[in-house]
Design an enzyme around this catalytic site. Structure first.
Site, mmCIF file in Angstrom:
data_model
loop_
_atom_site.group_PDB
_atom_site.id
_atom_site.type_symbol
_atom_site.label_atom_id
_atom_site.label_comp_id
_atom_site.label_asym_id
_atom_site.label_seq_id
_atom_site.Cartn_x
_atom_site.Cartn_y
_atom_site.Cartn_z
ATOM 1 N N HIS B 78 0.845 -1.199 0.000
ATOM 2 C CA HIS B 78 0.000 0.000 0.000
ATOM 3 C C HIS B 78 0.881 1.250 0.000
ATOM 4 O O HIS B 78 0.692 2.155 -0.810
ATOM 5 C CB HIS B 78 -0.928 -0.009 1.215
ATOM 6 C CG HIS B 78 -1.612 1.304 1.477
ATOM 7 N ND1 HIS B 78 -2.626 1.780 0.681
ATOM 8 C CD2 HIS B 78 -1.415 2.250 2.434
ATOM 9 C CE1 HIS B 78 -3.029 2.966 1.131
ATOM 10 N NE2 HIS B 78 -2.300 3.283 2.197
ATOM 11 N N ASP B 107 6.161 21.973 -26.288
ATOM 12 C CA ASP B 107 6.191 20.616 -25.728
ATOM 13 C C ASP B 107 7.248 20.590 -24.635
ATOM 14 O O ASP B 107 7.850 21.616 -24.323
ATOM 15 C CB ASP B 107 6.537 19.580 -26.821
ATOM 16 C CG ASP B 107 5.988 18.201 -26.466
ATOM 17 O OD1 ASP B 107 6.265 17.732 -25.347
ATOM 18 O OD2 ASP B 107 5.262 17.611 -27.289
ATOM 19 N N TRP B 143 7.128 0.058 3.920
ATOM 20 C CA TRP B 143 7.609 0.793 2.743
ATOM 21 C C TRP B 143 8.956 1.439 3.033
ATOM 22 O O TRP B 143 9.666 1.825 2.121
ATOM 23 C CB TRP B 143 6.594 1.840 2.275
ATOM 24 C CG TRP B 143 6.689 3.164 2.970
ATOM 25 C CD1 TRP B 143 6.134 3.499 4.160
ATOM 26 C CD2 TRP B 143 7.388 4.330 2.507
ATOM 27 N NE1 TRP B 143 6.456 4.791 4.471
ATOM 28 C CE2 TRP B 143 7.216 5.333 3.471
ATOM 29 C CE3 TRP B 143 8.148 4.638 1.370
ATOM 30 C CZ2 TRP B 143 7.776 6.604 3.357
ATOM 31 C CZ3 TRP B 143 8.695 5.904 1.261
ATOM 32 C CH2 TRP B 143 8.507 6.869 2.248
ATOM 33 N N SER B 171 12.969 6.276 -13.867
ATOM 34 C CA SER B 171 11.852 7.002 -14.476
ATOM 35 C C SER B 171 11.702 8.392 -13.857
ATOM 36 O O SER B 171 11.562 9.396 -14.572
ATOM 37 C CB SER B 171 10.564 6.194 -14.288
ATOM 38 O OG SER B 171 9.442 7.021 -14.384
ATOM 39 N N SER B 172 11.740 8.471 -12.528
ATOM 40 C CA SER B 172 11.561 9.764 -11.863
ATOM 41 C C SER B 172 12.675 10.727 -12.222
ATOM 42 O O SER B 172 12.433 11.908 -12.461
ATOM 43 C CB SER B 172 11.572 9.593 -10.350
ATOM 44 O OG SER B 172 10.469 8.878 -9.953
ATOM 45 N N HIS B 255 13.108 12.009 3.554
ATOM 46 C CA HIS B 255 12.487 13.271 3.936
ATOM 47 C C HIS B 255 12.290 14.220 2.768
ATOM 48 O O HIS B 255 11.191 14.715 2.576
ATOM 49 C CB HIS B 255 13.140 13.941 5.141
ATOM 50 C CG HIS B 255 12.142 14.870 5.756
ATOM 51 N ND1 HIS B 255 11.103 14.411 6.527
ATOM 52 C CD2 HIS B 255 11.933 16.175 5.586
ATOM 53 C CE1 HIS B 255 10.315 15.422 6.821
ATOM 54 N NE2 HIS B 255 10.799 16.507 6.261
ATOM 55 N N GLU B 257 11.808 13.274 -0.075
ATOM 56 C CA GLU B 257 10.733 12.598 -0.802
ATOM 57 C C GLU B 257 9.350 13.082 -0.361
ATOM 58 O O GLU B 257 8.459 13.279 -1.177
ATOM 59 C CB GLU B 257 10.854 11.075 -0.601
ATOM 60 C CG GLU B 257 9.646 10.243 -1.023
ATOM 61 C CD GLU B 257 9.433 10.197 -2.517
ATOM 62 O OE1 GLU B 257 10.380 10.498 -3.267
ATOM 63 O OE2 GLU B 257 8.306 9.866 -2.931
ATOM 64 N N TYR B 259 8.598 15.940 0.648
ATOM 65 C CA TYR B 259 8.371 17.264 0.060
ATOM 66 C C TYR B 259 8.160 17.177 -1.434
ATOM 67 O O TYR B 259 7.451 17.992 -2.019
ATOM 68 C CB TYR B 259 9.504 18.215 0.441
ATOM 69 C CG TYR B 259 9.447 18.515 1.921
ATOM 70 C CD1 TYR B 259 8.460 19.365 2.417
ATOM 71 C CD2 TYR B 259 10.284 17.900 2.810
ATOM 72 C CE1 TYR B 259 8.345 19.584 3.768
ATOM 73 C CE2 TYR B 259 10.174 18.117 4.172
ATOM 74 C CZ TYR B 259 9.199 18.959 4.645
ATOM 75 O OH TYR B 259 9.075 19.178 5.982
ATOM 76 N N SER B 270 -1.941 27.214 -5.030
ATOM 77 C CA SER B 270 -1.644 28.620 -5.304
ATOM 78 C C SER B 270 -2.218 29.076 -6.641
ATOM 79 O O SER B 270 -2.290 30.268 -6.915
ATOM 80 C CB SER B 270 -0.125 28.842 -5.307
ATOM 81 O OG SER B 270 0.415 28.489 -4.073
ATOM 82 N N HIS B 304 14.868 13.112 12.135
ATOM 83 C CA HIS B 304 13.722 13.227 13.047
ATOM 84 C C HIS B 304 12.779 12.030 12.898
ATOM 85 O O HIS B 304 11.847 11.891 13.668
ATOM 86 C CB HIS B 304 12.969 14.559 12.864
ATOM 87 C CG HIS B 304 12.287 14.721 11.554
ATOM 88 N ND1 HIS B 304 12.103 15.932 10.956
ATOM 89 C CD2 HIS B 304 11.722 13.828 10.723
ATOM 90 C CE1 HIS B 304 11.477 15.778 9.813
ATOM 91 N NE2 HIS B 304 11.226 14.514 9.662
ATOM 92 N N HIS B 305 13.047 11.172 11.904
ATOM 93 C CA HIS B 305 12.294 9.918 11.802
ATOM 94 C C HIS B 305 12.900 8.852 12.698
ATOM 95 O O HIS B 305 12.401 7.737 12.734
ATOM 96 C CB HIS B 305 12.301 9.417 10.357
ATOM 97 C CG HIS B 305 11.636 10.356 9.391
ATOM 98 N ND1 HIS B 305 10.301 10.271 9.096
ATOM 99 C CD2 HIS B 305 12.102 11.407 8.697
ATOM 100 C CE1 HIS B 305 9.982 11.226 8.232
ATOM 101 N NE2 HIS B 305 11.059 11.939 7.968
ATOM 102 N N THR B 330 6.348 26.838 6.037
ATOM 103 C CA THR B 330 5.060 26.212 5.755
ATOM 104 C C THR B 330 3.930 27.110 6.248
ATOM 105 O O THR B 330 2.910 27.284 5.569
ATOM 106 C CB THR B 330 4.966 24.826 6.421
ATOM 107 O OG1 THR B 330 6.197 24.146 6.220
ATOM 108 C CG2 THR B 330 3.838 24.016 5.839
ATOM 109 N N LYS B 333 3.147 29.906 3.893
ATOM 110 C CA LYS B 333 2.285 29.508 2.779
ATOM 111 C C LYS B 333 0.818 29.533 3.185
ATOM 112 O O LYS B 333 -0.028 30.065 2.470
ATOM 113 C CB LYS B 333 2.665 28.113 2.293
ATOM 114 C CG LYS B 333 3.962 28.124 1.547
ATOM 115 C CD LYS B 333 4.330 26.764 1.046
ATOM 116 C CE LYS B 333 5.413 26.881 0.014
ATOM 117 N NZ LYS B 333 4.976 27.509 -1.227
ATOM 118 N N ARG B 452 1.733 1.231 14.991
ATOM 119 C CA ARG B 452 1.341 1.041 13.597
ATOM 120 C C ARG B 452 1.793 -0.333 13.115
ATOM 121 O O ARG B 452 2.562 -1.019 13.793
ATOM 122 C CB ARG B 452 1.948 2.146 12.732
ATOM 123 C CG ARG B 452 3.445 2.134 12.715
ATOM 124 C CD ARG B 452 4.026 3.377 12.079
ATOM 125 N NE ARG B 452 3.915 3.360 10.639
ATOM 126 C CZ ARG B 452 4.755 4.018 9.823
ATOM 127 N NH1 ARG B 452 5.725 4.759 10.311
ATOM 128 N NH2 ARG B 452 4.611 3.956 8.516
#
Lengths: 195, 528, 376
Positions: B78, B107, B143, B171-172, B255, B257, B259, B270, B304-305, B330, B333, B452
């Site tokens: 998932h 293009d 994951w 790909s990315s 991290h 990622e 963002y 926006s 921080h993870h 943040t 924004k 979790r």
């Protein structure tokens, strides 16, 4: 600048004229970052050595220890712990559960290991110190963890460890715990994940 | 103003080829955008169905439906499918459709590479999903695939996961290079960097994050591969490695990622809020700077993870300070969006509803993020459902909401048809109620002590889990309903005007007809 | 009192949604919020948690309030005409600096708490905790007590229908007992993958990493039974490795220590006894279900590709020496852990005998506890 000519359906309007240098740079970044991923491994070791992150202890030559720097006014408790990894038929235990030491002085401690196997076996001890920050000040002049250890069938052996805690160990640290885990290195790693 | 082509005819010589080969060989940014969006929708439904299995098993205590090993495969897949298969490709699809139209380019800069970067994805995910049918099953280590569970202790089928990650990474990176090259080289004359729509800006910054961190992820899985098969010990303590180092490398990727998954969303919101407030975006330049500073900070906060891994105090303090600092850009924004609404002349069409939903619920996710950033208290939050609630608030009601908002906002431009406003509103209200029933109680069960990634739980967590599951099923149903809306809109609907929305600005609305022609801006538009 | 404190501090609900949850919170507080716990640290954490929470609530009221106000009043249907302002340096600087000040105000107490949390020195009781897939092994470093603590049988047998089972999944066969009002230090490590030892009321959550040690501490002020779980995904039965800490008075703790030592001595003595095949098989089945069935499955078939089966396996049908070796010492780099530190001589002898004569395996031999004892 967009080109004036008409595009055909399978081809885009324009692809040419991209600055070569810029494209090289854009390809270079991911390639370098892939390398950086691997460079993180030594960087991590440096980081650990600076911050004491993973609690790995240092090694010094006995001659480098200055006997004048012994600080008898401080006493640090060193506690010893042991663990054996799976697959290793060894009994492994510290010969002393704790010691009171003065910073700056070299002490000797020992662990006993005995093989219960009927053939020769090999292990590697991995040290870990808690709190991690103390590992910056905890040095060993002699340790069974510097080399792989080989035990003959049913052999029992006392393994010495000579260590010194540097005199500039932060004041708030009054107790450290030294742990060794013996890992089996007999088996070929490549087939160890096969069941 | 409009020097662009004004023909609506897409059936002339310059239209798309017909049949399946059109999609296989296409280099057109709109076709590739469509492919990406459909791909991510399919992945959303697959990843969503895994979530349904998870919520069904957690509906009540006890093991009723699946065994724990399969449950772990579900949570892992998932996460992987949603992050790499649904959210990221959806943003790339939007970038493909919108960036050329927004900057007045005909293009993408590298159209053939564009085709490649899409067509790698189906193979990558086929590879990943095929592991379900192999001995050992799909990845079951989360994951985040922490070593050594994912290395020494993982089944042989893990290698499929590793190569799948390699492929989606390639790909990315190709997609990101394309975005950067397009933005730097293909802007219409007069489209200076500080005139670019924020969606383009946020994607530019996202693209840099992508090329910086996807290769690090590739490095991490490569180390896994060599640890597993070639005798290295990067993450194996027995050989002098360190399993915690895996987490450092992973989160150095991980991290930024997160963002990558939220910055383009900021760009979308926006664009939408000013349109429906009929008022220019408040603080355009501070938005750009805030985005850039979030991106830079994202490289400095990864650990921080890992507050419970036994970091030295100094490390924990540094990562705590750096992390809570992110609240500032943040916050800027959020304040800017609210100020854009302030004294506007607002209407509440479907895209605006999703955007407002985003602002409110993303902020709630931000609050829990701030709480999680406080290192000592993270002792109690870490790896509980509180974390699950937090990242679903920022990724579902954040990233996914922005993608759905973008669909409703731009689909009239893409297809020339208005979506059904009534259905769109039902979709919004249904989803919003459901998603809060789904995720809000997870804050409570997390604080009350439920970890979790567990297939079964103690009885005191039963009530909220059941409520959460009901919300989950309702939310899942809502997205099947969305599929119906999408198909209905593509097939037909009220004709959209060229500007589509009364307050819409930007080249795609002001300089192109609806639907946008297959080839747009063959001649560069003039930019005011 | 926690309710009073909450009530005293509730100023206004953030939104309709929050109101709903708050009114619910009066009814069953402990199910909604973090526990205050029973240690000085856990209370500090709770206070910090609530402080940050209320700061978020206040900011939320301001932001969502402004949003709601403009949504209600600045709408086109009410004839609102859009203003044209789109920047204000003063405002933008203000709303950068004010949050910064708030964050600093939060960071100061957080720093203090973190330093307290990490000060593990001068403990009275030292306990080594090893995470093992999927149980915990405790070793009292000052007492020579060592035992394994796993999910209780009641919970294990109730997974199909746990209705009414007390402390379902939060109960163990062998809880750890600690004295109150003493500083207890836990030293964590792991025998296989990364686990995390978490007891919310003690405010201890620390990863157990193979090859490394981490530590944490607790000073429990109130006697009681405190329950927790593994918090780091550690494989198939991650959800089934609970922790139970029984905090008792110093006297009771000393009594427990003596009783535990007697128990260990009795177990050690039992291995000199000669067992019959039937008794070993019966005992073996019991041990197998407790210690082996999670991976090798009750039917001995394992999970293909993940855990090997025992039915017809070369180990379980081959040389008994290899069988004893793998059970006692485990297999490097796999979930097969070293059971010599987890099971008694009798248990190991019985389970090996059982495995060699079940699931279609018909080796026919048996292993006596004394054999195992001699191999320790």
């Amino acid at each position: 600048m967009p080109s004036p000519e008409k595009p055909d359906s399978s081809k885009p309007a324009k692809t040419a004229n991209l600055p070569r240098k810029q494209m090289l740079k854009l390809v270079a970044i991911p390639v370098l970052m892939f390398g950086f991923g691997f460079a993180l491994v030594p960087l991590y070791d440096v980081f650990c050595a600076v911050t004491g992150l993973n609690g790995k202890t240092g090694r010094v030559e006995a001659a480098a220890v200055d006997p004048r720097q012994v600080d008898t006014s401080r006493t640090i408790t060193v506690r010893f712990m042991s663990n054996s990894g799976t697959g290793l038929p060894w009994n492994f235990k510290p010969m002393q559960s704790e010691m009171e030491v003065h910073p700056g002085q070299i002490y000797q401690a020992s662990y006993q290991v005995s093989s219960r196997s009927d053939h020769e076996t090999h292990g590697q001890a991995i040290p870990s110190l808690s709190p991690g920050i103390a590992s910056l000040y905890f040095n060993k002049t002699e340790c069974f963890c510097f080399n792989q250890q080989t035990l003959k069938a049913n052999e029992t052996r006392d393994m010495p460890l000579r260590f010194v805690i540097e005199h500039d160990l932060p004041k708030e640290i009054v107790e450290v715990t030294l742990s060794y885990t013996f890992f089996n290195i007999d088996q070929d790693k490549a087939d160890s994940n096969k069941s | 103003m409009s020097t662009a082509t004004t023909t609506h005819d897409t059936h002339d010589d310059h239209g798309p080829a017909s049949g399946l080969m059109r999609w296989v060989t296409t280099t057109n940014h709109k076709d590739i955008g469509t492919l990406y969006l459909w791909f991510s929708f399919i992945m959303l439904l697959i990843g969503g169905s895994f979530a349904m299995v998870i919520r069904a098993e957690l509906f009540q205590p006890g093991l009723q439906l699946v065994d724990p090993q399969f449950f772990n495969q579900m949570t892992t897949m998932h996460g992987l499918i949603m992050v790499f298969g649904a959210i990221m490709p959806a943003f790339v699809g939007l970038a493909n459709w919108l960036i050329p139209m927004m900057i007045g380019a005909p293009d993408m800069a590298l159209p053939r590479m564009n085709n490649w970067s899409f067509w790698i994805l189906p193979f990558a995910f086929t590879m990943l999903l095929s592991s379900f049918f192999l001995e050992g099953g799909a990845p079951a280590f989360g994951w985040t695939f922490y070593a050594p569970l994912s290395t020494t202790f993982a089944p042989d089928s893990t290698d499929f996961f590793i190569f799948g990650v390699h492929m989606m990474g390639i790909s990315s990176v190709m997609g990101a290079i394309n975005v950067i090259a397009t933005i730097f080289n293909m802007r219409a004359p007069g489209m200076t960097l500080m005139k670019m729509p924020l969606f383009v800006w946020t994607w530019l910054i996202t693209a840099y994050l992508l090329i910086a961190v996807m290769p690090v992820l590739a490095g991490a899985v490569t180390m896994m591969l060599t640890d597993r098969h070639f005798g290295t010990s990067f993450f194996d303590a027995a050989g002098g490695g360190d399993p915690v180092m895996f987490q450092h490398i992973f989160w150095f990727f991980g991290h930024p990622e997160v963002y990558i998954m939220i910055l383009p969303a900021f760009g979308i919101i926006s664009a939408i809020i000013p349109t429906f407030a009929r008022k220019p975006l408040f603080g355009y330049s501070s938005m750009v700077y805030a985005t850039a500073s979030i991106a830079i900070l994202s490289f400095m906060v990864w650990a921080h993870h890992m507050f419970t891994t036994g970091m030295p105090v100094a490390g924990e303090l540094y990562f705590m300070y750096a992390t809570i600092m992110i609240a500032i850009p943040t916050g800027v924004k959020i304040f800017n969006w609210v100020s854009t609404m302030w004294r506007g002349s607002m209407t509440f069409e479907t895209p605006m509803l999703w955007a407002l939903g985003f602002v409110v619920m993303f902020t709630i996710g931000g609050f829990s993020g701030l709480m999680l950033g406080i290192a000592p208290v993270d002792t109690q939050y870490h790896d509980t459902y509180f974390v699950v609630a937090h990242f679903h608030y920022v990724l579902v009601t954040g990233a996914l909401y922005s993608i759905i908002a973008a669909f409703y906002y731009w689909v009239p431009k893409w297809t020339g048809h208005m979506y059904d406003e009534k259905l769109g509103k039902i979709h919004f209200w249904w989803s919003t109620i459901a998603v809060n029933v789904l995720f809000f109680p997870q804050h409570f069960i997390g604080l009350a002590g439920m970890p979790r990634r567990i297939p079964d739980y103690s009885l005191q967590f039963a009530d909220w889990n059941m409520i959460s599951s009901i919300g989950g099923f309702a939310f899942g149903l809502g997205q099947v309903f969305f599929l119906y809306i999408v198909i209905k809109t593509i097939k037909g609907g009220k004709k959209a005007s060229d500007q589509v929305w009364e307050g819409a600005t930007g080249l795609e609305f002001e300089a192109l007809p609806s639907p946008a022609p297959y080839h747009s801006f063959n001649e560069a538009p003039a930019v005011k | 009192m926690i309710f009073k404190r909450l009530a005293g501090r509730v100023v206004a609900p953030v939104s309709a949604m929050l109101t709903m949850f708050f009114s619910a919170s009066a009814a069953a507080e402990y199910e909604l919020n973090m526990t205050q716990g029973v240690t000085p640290i856990s209370r500090e954490l709770y206070d910090l948690h609530m402080t940050v929470f209320w700061i978020c609530v206040v900011i939320g009221i301001l932001v969502f309030g402004a949003m709601a106000w403009s949504i209600l009043n600045h709408r086109k249907s009410k004839g609102a005409v859009a203003a044209d302002f789109h920047e204000s340096t003063t405002v933008e600087i203000l709303w950068t600096l004010i949050p910064l000040a708030v964050l600093i105000a939060v960071a100061v107490p957080a720093t203090g708490t973190l330093l307290d949390l990490e000060d593990t020195s001068k403990a009275d009781v030292n306990i080594q905790v090893n995470g093992i897939q999927w149980k915990w092994k405790y070793k009292y470093l000052d007492e020579d007590i060592e035992f394994v603590s796993a999910l209780s049988e009641t919970s294990r047998n109730a997974v199909k229908d746990p209705t009414g089972v007390e402390n379902y999944l939060l109960d163990v066969d062998n809880p750890i007992v600690v004295p109150i009002n003493k500083k207890i230090r836990f030293l964590f490590t792991s025998d296989d993958v990364i686990h995390a030892w978490w007891v919310p009321e003690l405010a201890v959550k620390q990863d157990a990493v193979p090859g490394f040690i981490n530590d944490s501490w607790a000073l429990i002020e109130k006697p009681g039974v405190y329950r927790g779980q593994c918090a780091e995904l550690c494989g198939k039965d991650h959800g089934f490795m609970p922790i139970v800490v029984n905090a008792v008075s110093e006297d009771d703790y000393q009594k427990w220590v003596l009783a535990k030592k007697d128990e260990a001595a009795a177990v050690a003595a039992s291995s000199s006894q000669e067992w019959t095949q039937t008794d070993l098989m019966a005992k073996g089945q019991e041990v197998y279900n407790k210690a082996c069935a999670a991976c090798h499955q009750p039917t001995g078939t394992g999970i293909p590709g993940v855990f090997p089966g025992l039915a017809g396996s070369p180990i379980a049908t081959g040389d008994v020496k290899d069988h004893i070796n793998i059970v006692m010492n485990g297999k490097t780099g796999t979930s097969m852990s070293a059971f010599k530190g987890q099971l008694s001589d009798v248990d190991i002898a019985a389970v090996i005998t059982f495995e060699r004569n079940s699931f279609g395996n018909t080796v026919g031999d048996m292993v006596q506890p004394s054999t195992i004892k001699n191999l320790r």
